[in-house]
Write a protein that holds these residues in place. Structure first.
Motif, PDB file in Angstrom:
ATOM      1  N   ASP A  28       4.316  81.855  18.934  1.00  0.00           N
ATOM      2  CA  ASP A  28       5.753  81.928  19.195  1.00  0.00           C
ATOM      3  C   ASP A  28       6.314  80.515  19.307  1.00  0.00           C
ATOM      4  O   ASP A  28       5.902  79.756  20.179  1.00  0.00           O
ATOM      5  CB  ASP A  28       5.946  82.716  20.510  1.00  0.00           C
ATOM      6  N   SER A  29       7.270  80.173  18.442  1.00  0.00           N
ATOM      7  CA  SER A  29       7.772  78.786  18.453  1.00  0.00           C
ATOM      8  C   SER A  29       9.032  78.610  19.295  1.00  0.00           C
ATOM      9  O   SER A  29       9.451  77.492  19.558  1.00  0.00           O
ATOM     10  CB  SER A  29       8.058  78.320  17.021  1.00  0.00           C
ATOM     11  N   ASN A  30       9.681  79.720  19.718  1.00  0.00           N
ATOM     12  CA  ASN A  30      10.951  79.553  20.432  1.00  0.00           C
ATOM     13  C   ASN A  30      11.020  80.295  21.775  1.00  0.00           C
ATOM     14  O   ASN A  30      12.106  80.629  22.251  1.00  0.00           O
ATOM     15  CB  ASN A  30      12.128  79.968  19.532  1.00  0.00           C
ATOM     16  N   ASP A  32      10.621  83.265  22.859  1.00  0.00           N
ATOM     17  CA  ASP A  32      11.153  84.611  23.101  1.00  0.00           C
ATOM     18  C   ASP A  32      10.035  85.645  23.250  1.00  0.00           C
ATOM     19  O   ASP A  32      10.285  86.846  23.347  1.00  0.00           O
ATOM     20  CB  ASP A  32      12.147  85.026  21.997  1.00  0.00           C
ATOM     21  N   ILE A  34       7.772  86.418  21.093  1.00  0.00           N
ATOM     22  CA  ILE A  34       7.392  87.050  19.827  1.00  0.00           C
ATOM     23  C   ILE A  34       6.977  85.972  18.828  1.00  0.00           C
ATOM     24  O   ILE A  34       7.709  84.999  18.606  1.00  0.00           O
ATOM     25  CB  ILE A  34       8.582  87.860  19.265  1.00  0.00           C
ATOM     26  N   GLY A  35       5.824  86.152  18.257  1.00  0.00           N
ATOM     27  CA  GLY A  35       5.355  85.195  17.250  1.00  0.00           C
ATOM     28  C   GLY A  35       6.339  85.122  16.096  1.00  0.00           C
ATOM     29  O   GLY A  35       7.107  86.052  15.862  1.00  0.00           O
ATOM     30  N   GLU A  81      13.792  88.130  14.325  1.00  0.00           N
ATOM     31  CA  GLU A  81      12.922  87.536  15.347  1.00  0.00           C
ATOM     32  C   GLU A  81      11.798  86.684  14.735  1.00  0.00           C
ATOM     33  O   GLU A  81      11.190  85.861  15.424  1.00  0.00           O
ATOM     34  CB  GLU A  81      12.348  88.614  16.272  1.00  0.00           C
TER      35      GLU A  81
END
Ligand code: TEU
Ligand code: CA
Length: 551
Positions: A28-30, A32, A34-35, A81
């Motif tokens: 997950d980069s942000n 949230d 979720i990957g 997402e």
């Protein structure tokens, strides 16, 4: 380029090792929880270092997420997402820069019920999209037949607007497309070309053997899925697909349950096969009572050996022991130990075919200790659970049976390190992280010489630098031994001998003299070095790879 060289280049995938990414759970980069695509991009150096040649991404298209992306509402756009189409383009470019190819999931047995085609189709009996799906006259009480869907319940769902039922082999939110409709097929083919022109390197064809159905009055004898498993007539559609695939230098792998090992040789034949390789679903033999099942090693090795044999002259295997639909292999076939992870890896990665590694498998990720149904996300598990309660099972029993084999075991977030979010997320993960992240994670395994991760790297390297492992023949040894999987790979120049104890118990074996008398050199083991001898003892999950001749 000679004909031979051309063919070798076209079948680059024979020499390749694949890696399956379940994007929701990879990185997950942000924050949230979720990957996402940017997360995968950040991990390209890791994948390069691991040594894999291509990635298969589970669906990242627009989707209401009833079946985590396998219910697509727009084939030519990316789920918000996960990121944007531009981000995907950037990722693809970067992956190619690393020499890593990318294949996408192709889900064309069904769409989401929110796909514009289905929204139109529902409107009226004479809507131009009506025949994109399978509608029949019926009432909720009198359905066209009693066929059951894979996710539980009838394959038919009644719709008030037009007072008819539509057909679905998975959830009711996943209506099946009508492949008899040439106009529908053309739209699907355009979409396929759109992605291939975009620059992706191939497809994993989801549930492809279900696109053709028997007539609605077909009588089921024993196999409840027979009416939509590789039904005759599917050939026409597969031929049309093949014609498109042949225009590109790509790879295709079909999830094609119901296609037998004999038929698979034809499906994947070099000259007129429909696709390059097949994931068989037959080796997943279980034994024991529901709620306590484990893998059956003898069934496993017999099935694998049959597929190796039936595809020896013609056709190609896709090799795997894990994916997003099954529990973790080290918990099912192994005893959760690193040693058993390594044994399982040794057993399948040196077979004839293209090996796939499922994310986390390379560090020995295990099943998750589910303690309530709320912790489970998978749709099919919830319907199984409710079904069991209706049958009169207690909450405790229903939970035990459902969570024992739920596919969510393989969907928990990737364990990159031992931090709270396991290096997967800075936020709250969409599915809980396995508490064993402290012991099982990429960071610590990178530092530990004898880790599962480093063992995988060695195996991948061996696989890719040993040509007999690509085209060499397969011969099963000790075929009746209930625990030991032993085989030879052979060509004119070299020979490889793979020896794995698939059980936790110590065993003894007697090798044929023609094998024990040869001059073997050990190239890999998960235990201490051992000489090949006529009579050998192996500890639980002990594995060895021997070789003779040139690489
Ligand atoms: O799974 C499909 C699948 O497992 C069946 O097609 C299989 O043939 C049958 O269960 C055999 O008994 C794929 C995806 O891998 C899965 O995640 C999706 O939920 C499913 O398709 C629907 O798209
Ligand atoms: Ca994210």
């Amino acid at each position: 380029m000679t004909q031979h060289e051309k063919r070798a280049e076209d079948s680059w995938w024979k020499n390749a090792v694949g890696y399956q990414i379940y994007p929701r759970s990879f990185k997950d980069s942000n924050a949230d929880g979720i990957g996402d695509i940017d997360g995968i991009r950040q991990k390209l150096p890791y994948l390069k270092d691991l040594g894999v040649d291509f990635l298969w991404l589970n669906p990242i298209y627009k989707s209401p997420n009833v079946d985590n992306g396998y219910d697509i509402s727009d084939y030519e756009d990316i789920q918000e997402e996960f990121g944007t189409l531009d981000e995907f383009k950037e990722f693809l470019k970067e992956a190619h820069g690393y020499g890593i190819k990318v294949i996408m999931d192709l889900v064309v047995n069904h769409t989401s019920d929110q796909h514009p085609w289905f929204l139109e189709s529902k409107q009226s009996k004479d809507n131009p999209y009506r025949d994109y799906y399978l509608w029949e006259d019926a009432t909720p009480e009198r359905l066209p037949n009693d066929w059951q869907s894979f996710f539980g319940g009838s394959t038919w769902t009644y719709d008030e607007t037009t007072k008819q039922v539509y057909f679905h082999v998975f959830a009711k939110e996943q209506p099946d497309l009508n492949w008899k409709n040439a106009k529908m097929r053309e739209e699907i083919y355009d979409m396929i070309r759109w992605w291939l022109d975009f620059g992706i390197d191939g497809f994993r064809l989801d549930a492809i053997s279900h696109i053709q159905k028997e007539p609605w009055d077909f009588k089921i004898k024993d196999n409840p899925w027979a009416p939509f498993m590789n039904v005759s007539g599917i050939e026409t559609y597969m031929e049309e697909l093949r014609a498109i695939f042949k225009e590109y230098n790509i790879m295709t792998v079909g999830e094609a349950s119901g296609v037998t090992s004999r038929k698979a040789a034809f499906w994947t034949g070099e000259d007129d096969g429909y696709i390059d390789m097949i994931f068989e679903l037959e080796h997943n033999h279980r034994m024991g009572l529901p709620g306590e099942e484990v893998g059956d090693p003898l069934g496993f090795k017999k099935t694998i050996a049959r597929w190796q044999k039936d595809l020896s002259n013609q056709g190609w295997n896709a090799l795997y022991i894990e994916n997003h639909d099954n529990p973790r292999s080290v918990s099912v076939w192994g005893d959760n130990s690193p040693k058993s992870s390594k044994a399982l890896a040794t057993a399948y990665m040196l077979l004839r075919g293209t090996p796939f590694i499922y994310q986390g498998q390379e560090i020995g990720m295990t099943n998750y200790p589910f303690s309530s149904i709320e912790e489970v996300d998978a749709k099919d598990s919830h319907s199984q659970y409710n079904g069991l309660l209706e049958e009169g099972k207690s909450v405790e029993e229903a939970l035990k049976i459902t969570t024992h084999w739920t596919r969510d075991h393989s969907r928990t977030p990737m364990q990159w390190d031992d931090s709270e979010g396991s290096g997967f997320t800075e936020g709250t993960p969409w599915l809980a992280i396995n508490p064993n992240k402290a012991e099982i994670n990429v960071k610590s395994e990178e530092q530990e010489k004898l880790s599962t991760l480093n063992y995988y790297k060695q195996l991948i390297h061996l696989r890719k630098t040993t040509s007999v492992l690509i085209n060499g023949t397969f011969e099963l040894l000790l075929s009746k031994h209930p625990q030991v999987f032993a085989y030879l790979r052979k060509d004119e120049e070299a020979e490889v001998f793979v020896l794995v104890n698939l059980s936790k118990d110590a065993v003894q074996i007697d090798l044929p003299t023609r094998v024990s008398s040869e001059k073997w050199q050990e190239v890999l083991t998960n235990d201490h070095t051992k000489k090949v001898e006529k009579r050998m003892s192996l500890s639980g999950f002990e594995a060895h790879v021997y070789m003779k001749g040139a690489k």
